[in-house]
Design a protein around this motif. Structure first.
Motif, short mmCIF file in Angstrom:
data_model
loop_
_atom_site.label_atom_id
_atom_site.label_comp_id
_atom_site.label_asym_id
_atom_site.label_seq_id
_atom_site.Cartn_x
_atom_site.Cartn_y
_atom_site.Cartn_z
N THR A 1 0.81 -1.22 0.00
CA THR A 1 0.00 0.00 0.00
C THR A 1 0.84 1.28 0.00
O THR A 1 0.56 2.20 -0.79
CB THR A 1 -0.99 -0.02 1.18
OG1 THR A 1 -1.93 -1.07 0.98
CG2 THR A 1 -1.74 1.31 1.26
N PRO A 2 1.87 1.43 0.85
CA PRO A 2 2.66 2.67 0.78
C PRO A 2 3.30 2.87 -0.59
O PRO A 2 3.29 3.99 -1.12
CB PRO A 2 3.70 2.48 1.89
CG PRO A 2 3.09 1.50 2.83
CD PRO A 2 2.31 0.56 1.96
N THR B 1 0.52 3.70 -3.16
CA THR B 1 -0.02 5.05 -2.96
C THR B 1 0.92 6.11 -3.54
O THR B 1 0.49 7.04 -4.24
CB THR B 1 -0.25 5.31 -1.47
OG1 THR B 1 -1.15 4.33 -0.96
CG2 THR B 1 -0.84 6.70 -1.25
N ALA B 2 2.22 5.95 -3.26
CA ALA B 2 3.19 6.94 -3.75
C ALA B 2 3.24 6.95 -5.27
O ALA B 2 3.26 8.03 -5.89
CB ALA B 2 4.57 6.63 -3.17
N TRP C 1 11.33 0.36 0.68
CA TRP C 1 10.84 1.66 0.23
C TRP C 1 11.23 2.80 1.17
O TRP C 1 11.76 3.82 0.74
CB TRP C 1 9.32 1.60 0.05
CG TRP C 1 8.73 2.82 -0.57
CD1 TRP C 1 7.95 3.77 0.02
CD2 TRP C 1 8.88 3.24 -1.93
NE1 TRP C 1 7.60 4.74 -0.87
CE2 TRP C 1 8.17 4.44 -2.08
CE3 TRP C 1 9.56 2.71 -3.02
CZ2 TRP C 1 8.10 5.12 -3.29
CZ3 TRP C 1 9.49 3.39 -4.23
CH2 TRP C 1 8.77 4.57 -4.35
N ASP C 2 10.97 2.65 2.46
CA ASP C 2 11.29 3.72 3.40
C ASP C 2 12.80 3.96 3.47
O ASP C 2 13.26 5.11 3.54
CB ASP C 2 10.75 3.36 4.80
CG ASP C 2 9.23 3.39 4.85
OD1 ASP C 2 8.62 4.04 3.98
OD2 ASP C 2 8.66 2.73 5.74
#
Length: 385
Positions: free
Chosen positions: A261-262, A265-266, A368-369
């Motif tokens: 999801t993150p 979304t991005a 990702w982060d």
């Protein structure tokens, strides 16, 4: 037949199978699940056969004045034959031409199995009148009875074996799929051998010869079925476990949706103008379809970002470097950079199926982060310089 397995073991297996059947009827019996319905029918008939083979059930039905023990024994075998019909249809449904002949073939198979069990019960009258097990009764009725049984057993074995060999020869299967088809092939060969062995035993019994072999088959038939039911109930309950996990949002698809999801979304926020998306999300869509849709949309976004991409950095681990490459392309597009020559990103590389692509996307989402922090940190250093 009357089961010779320990009563505690037999009833534990029956209880487990009954629970699986009930949950399958509640959750997996819709019209959109024809294959699951066939599995449920097969397990349901198998449970009926196992119960009718238990001595306690046979005596209870006789004490209640419903069925004599001899009839209940034969009825248990009849239920095994009924189990074969949905298994045959399930194996036939693996063919690409099945939708064109599903209705006609299904009717033929069900009518044939109902006629077979009626003939079996009729042929079993002779043994019931003598008060004997039909497995040990002399006469042509025994041959007819077990010929019908063996035909269905052999049909199931041949159809399953053929379907497994066909798909194994087609190739391009994952190791888990090859293992599954290998197990199905083993079951098919075993069922075919059992059909031949049981028919030979019936001929020996009918002619009063080969008593040692008849006794061997008789003992095996009494002992084996309850354990075969367990072998069938375990894979049949696997989908129930999957459904329970799905309802608790602990299934692999739900976990993958949360992880992606993150990232999704991005990417979708920045590339919304270039990729086709539904005007509104259907809240009733299950996690599998939602995951598939997210995978397609992420792939489309990566194709768009390929025109803003540069080769990944060389001083980072491969998985992190590929994620940093995507984050950098995303930042360039967000900043209004001019698109350049397309650079294919790792997750959109050709030659992968949807499973491999999801695995790659989960790896990207996991970094990702960290990749975003790396890009932001590099930007701050550039600004300081």
């Amino acid at each position: 037949m009357t089961s010779s397995a320990p009563a505690t073991v037999a009833w534990a297996i029956i209880a487990f199978s009954v629970l699986s059947v009930m949950l399958r009827l509640m959750w997996l019996h819709g019209r959109r699940r024809p294959g699951e319905r066939l599995v449920t029918y097969g397990l349901l008939f198998g449970v009926g056969a196992a119960m009718l083979r238990e001595r306690a059930v046979q005596n209870a039905l006789q004490d209640a004045g419903i069925f004599q023990v001899g009839f209940t024994r034969q009825l248990g075998t009849v239920f095994i034959v009924l189990t074969f019909a949905p298994l045959v249809l399930l194996a036939l449904s693996w063919s690409e031409t099945w939708p064109d002949r599903a209705v006609r073939t299904s009717r033929v198979v069900w009518v044939a199995v109902y006629l077979s069990v009626a003939l079996m019960l009729s042929a079993g009258t002779h043994a019931r009148d003598l008060g004997q097990y039909i497995d040990r009764t002399e006469g042509w009725q025994t041959v007819l009875y077990f010929t019908l049984f063996s035909l269905w057993c052999a049909t199931t074995g041949v159809v399953v074996t053929w379907a497994s060999i066909r798909d194994l020869r087609a190739g391009h299967l994952r190791p888990s799929h090859r293992l599954t088809y290998g197990l199905i092939l083993f079951v098919g060969v075993w069922a075919t051998e059992e059909a031949v062995s049981i028919l030979v035993s019936a001929v020996c019994a009918a002619t009063g010869t080969g008593r040692a072999f008849v006794d061997f088959r008789f003992a095996a038939n009494e002992r084996n079925f309850i354990y075969l039911l367990l072998l069938g109930a375990i894979p049949a309950s696997a989908q129930v476990m999957v459904e329970i996990a799905r309802r608790l949002r602990m299934d692999p698809a739900s976990r993958a949706v949360r992880r992606l999801t993150p990232l999704w979304t991005a990417l979708v926020t920045v590339c919304a103008a270039e990729i086709p998306r539904p005007s509104q999300q259907d809240p009733a869509v299950g996690p599998e379809r939602r995951l598939h849709r997210m995978t397609v949309e992420i792939r489309d976004c990566l194709l768009v970002l390929g025109r803003y991409s540069e080769p990944p950095p060389d001083d980072l681990p491969e998985d992190l470097a590929e994620t940093v490459q995507i984050v950098q392309a995303l930042r360039r597009k967000t900043s209004g950079a001019t698109p350049g020559r397309h650079v294919r990103l790792h997750a959109s590389a050709p030659g992968r199926d949807i499973v491999d692509e999801r695995r790659t996307l989960r790896s990207i989402a996991a970094h990702w982060d960290e990749a975003a922090a790396h890009v932001d940190g590099a930007g701050l250093l550039d600004g300081a310089r």
